[in-house]
Design a protein around this motif. Sequence first.
Motif, short mmCIF file in Angstrom:
data_model
loop_
_atom_site.label_atom_id
_atom_site.label_comp_id
_atom_site.label_asym_id
_atom_site.label_seq_id
_atom_site.Cartn_x
_atom_site.Cartn_y
_atom_site.Cartn_z
N GLY A 56 0.76 -1.11 -0.01
CA GLY A 56 0.00 -0.14 -0.04
C GLY A 56 0.84 1.31 -0.01
N PHE A 57 0.20 2.19 -0.35
CA PHE A 57 1.09 3.66 -0.35
C PHE A 57 -0.13 4.79 0.41
CE2 PHE A 57 -1.50 4.43 -4.19
CZ PHE A 57 -1.72 5.75 -4.17
N THR A 90 7.69 -13.31 -8.81
CA THR A 90 7.26 -12.32 -9.90
C THR A 90 6.04 -12.33 -10.26
OG1 THR A 90 8.25 -11.90 -12.19
CG2 THR A 90 7.71 -14.16 -11.51
N LEU A 91 5.67 -11.53 -11.39
CA LEU A 91 4.34 -11.35 -11.97
C LEU A 91 3.89 -12.61 -12.84
CD1 LEU A 91 4.54 -7.75 -12.92
CD2 LEU A 91 3.89 -8.61 -10.80
N HIS A 92 2.57 -12.52 -12.76
CA HIS A 92 1.88 -13.74 -13.69
C HIS A 92 2.08 -13.59 -15.19
CE1 HIS A 92 0.36 -16.50 -10.39
NE2 HIS A 92 -0.16 -15.50 -10.03
N HIS A 93 1.99 -12.22 -15.47
CA HIS A 93 1.89 -11.70 -16.94
C HIS A 93 2.39 -10.43 -16.82
CE1 HIS A 93 -2.05 -9.70 -16.04
NE2 HIS A 93 -2.42 -10.67 -15.52
N ASP A 94 2.61 -9.93 -18.09
CA ASP A 94 3.25 -8.42 -18.47
C ASP A 94 1.81 -7.71 -18.49
OD1 ASP A 94 5.34 -9.93 -18.95
OD2 ASP A 94 5.66 -9.53 -20.99
N MET A 95 2.09 -6.57 -18.05
CA MET A 95 1.02 -5.72 -18.03
C MET A 95 1.39 -3.93 -18.11
SD MET A 95 0.37 -6.07 -13.99
CE MET A 95 1.00 -7.53 -14.35
N LYS A 96 0.42 -3.18 -18.42
CA LYS A 96 0.50 -1.72 -18.32
C LYS A 96 -0.33 -0.94 -17.46
CE LYS A 96 1.74 -1.71 -23.29
NZ LYS A 96 1.64 -1.37 -24.64
N GLY A 97 0.39 -0.18 -16.82
CA GLY A 97 -0.53 0.74 -15.85
C GLY A 97 -0.38 2.26 -16.30
N HIS A 98 -1.40 3.08 -15.82
CA HIS A 98 -1.13 4.70 -16.28
C HIS A 98 -1.94 5.24 -15.11
CE1 HIS A 98 -5.26 5.49 -18.02
NE2 HIS A 98 -4.91 4.28 -18.43
N PHE A 99 -1.32 6.39 -14.84
CA PHE A 99 -2.33 7.37 -13.91
C PHE A 99 -1.64 8.75 -14.42
CE2 PHE A 99 -3.00 10.21 -10.49
CZ PHE A 99 -4.18 9.88 -10.07
N GLY A 100 -3.02 9.54 -14.90
CA GLY A 100 -2.45 10.96 -15.51
C GLY A 100 -1.31 10.78 -16.51
N ALA A 101 -0.21 11.25 -16.51
CA ALA A 101 0.62 11.22 -17.53
C ALA A 101 1.81 10.25 -17.11
CB ALA A 101 1.46 12.79 -17.54
N GLY A 102 1.41 9.47 -16.00
CA GLY A 102 2.42 8.52 -15.80
C GLY A 102 1.97 7.23 -16.34
N HIS A 103 2.94 6.49 -17.26
CA HIS A 103 2.78 5.29 -17.87
C HIS A 103 3.67 4.27 -17.38
CE1 HIS A 103 -0.60 6.50 -20.49
NE2 HIS A 103 0.14 7.78 -20.40
N PRO A 143 6.76 11.17 -8.36
CA PRO A 143 6.88 9.96 -7.89
C PRO A 143 5.40 9.45 -7.47
CG PRO A 143 7.93 11.44 -6.51
CD PRO A 143 7.84 12.16 -8.12
N TYR A 144 4.37 10.63 -7.26
CA TYR A 144 3.15 9.99 -6.80
C TYR A 144 2.19 9.52 -8.05
CZ TYR A 144 3.41 13.16 -2.80
OH TYR A 144 3.82 13.79 -1.45
N ASN A 145 2.60 10.12 -9.30
CA ASN A 145 2.05 9.56 -10.45
C ASN A 145 2.59 8.29 -10.82
OD1 ASN A 145 0.23 11.62 -10.53
ND2 ASN A 145 1.26 12.79 -12.28
N MET A 146 3.90 7.97 -10.70
CA MET A 146 4.46 6.82 -10.97
C MET A 146 4.00 5.72 -9.94
SD MET A 146 8.41 7.76 -11.85
CE MET A 146 8.99 6.21 -11.87
N ILE A 147 3.61 5.88 -8.90
CA ILE A 147 3.25 4.78 -7.86
C ILE A 147 1.82 4.52 -8.25
CG2 ILE A 147 2.81 4.55 -5.40
CD1 ILE A 147 5.43 5.75 -4.60
N ARG A 148 1.14 5.45 -8.41
CA ARG A 148 -0.32 5.33 -8.75
C ARG A 148 -0.46 4.35 -10.03
NH1 ARG A 148 -1.62 10.62 -6.40
NH2 ARG A 148 -2.71 10.41 -4.40
N ALA A 149 0.45 4.81 -11.00
CA ALA A 149 0.24 3.96 -12.29
C ALA A 149 0.95 2.37 -12.05
CB ALA A 149 1.25 4.83 -13.37
N THR A 150 1.99 2.24 -11.08
CA THR A 150 2.33 1.11 -10.77
C THR A 150 1.21 0.13 -10.19
OG1 THR A 150 4.53 1.88 -10.68
CG2 THR A 150 4.06 -0.27 -9.59
#
Length: 189
Positions: A56-57, A90-103, A143-150
């Motif tokens: 959590g963050f 590790t993760l089960h599969h590859d994925m993308k996430g975004h929040f605002g301008a953070g991808h 960092p705020y947007n990067m964490i939310r995108a993650t």
Amino acid sequence: MARSQKEDRSAKGEREDTEIVDKLVGINRVAKVVKGGRRFGFAALVVVGDQRGRVGFGHGKAREVPEAIRKATESAKRGMKRIPLREGRTLHHDMKGHFGAGHVILRAAPPGTGIIAGGPMRAVFECLGIQDIVAKSVGTQNPYNMIRATFDGLQSINSPRMVAQRRGKKVSEVIGKREDPAVSAPAQE
């Protein structure tokens, strides 16, 4: 001497708190100019996790740095999420996430790869307990947007158990046989 349920919960809560790891991602200082000088305030961004699939963050603001960190840590503990991991590393599969301008782009990696990620994303993966991952951030470096995108990317993970349950099948039917790349690739001369 029977303990009440409340005492049992508080003892369990204390045990959980000792297992939780927290990482300070960043501190911002802001100044408010007033008559007689400046008033400083601080904002802290913290990531917490149990290194076994919960993370959590949170962020907190206060006049003093320790108080801001304490508020951020409490906020992060309240908003912890469970993320399914493959083999706990590790993760089960590859994925993308975004929040605002953070991808962000998150990719599963073979054993021994380590955490290849920058700044705020690394803190999330270390607290989550991921040992092998390749991640790339595109766009903002906030960092705020990067964490939310993650977190957006991590919450879209589907484990084989979840997919099997949704389809009404067994896990073995969903996964199938994984081929060994060394065996299936033709020999090159």
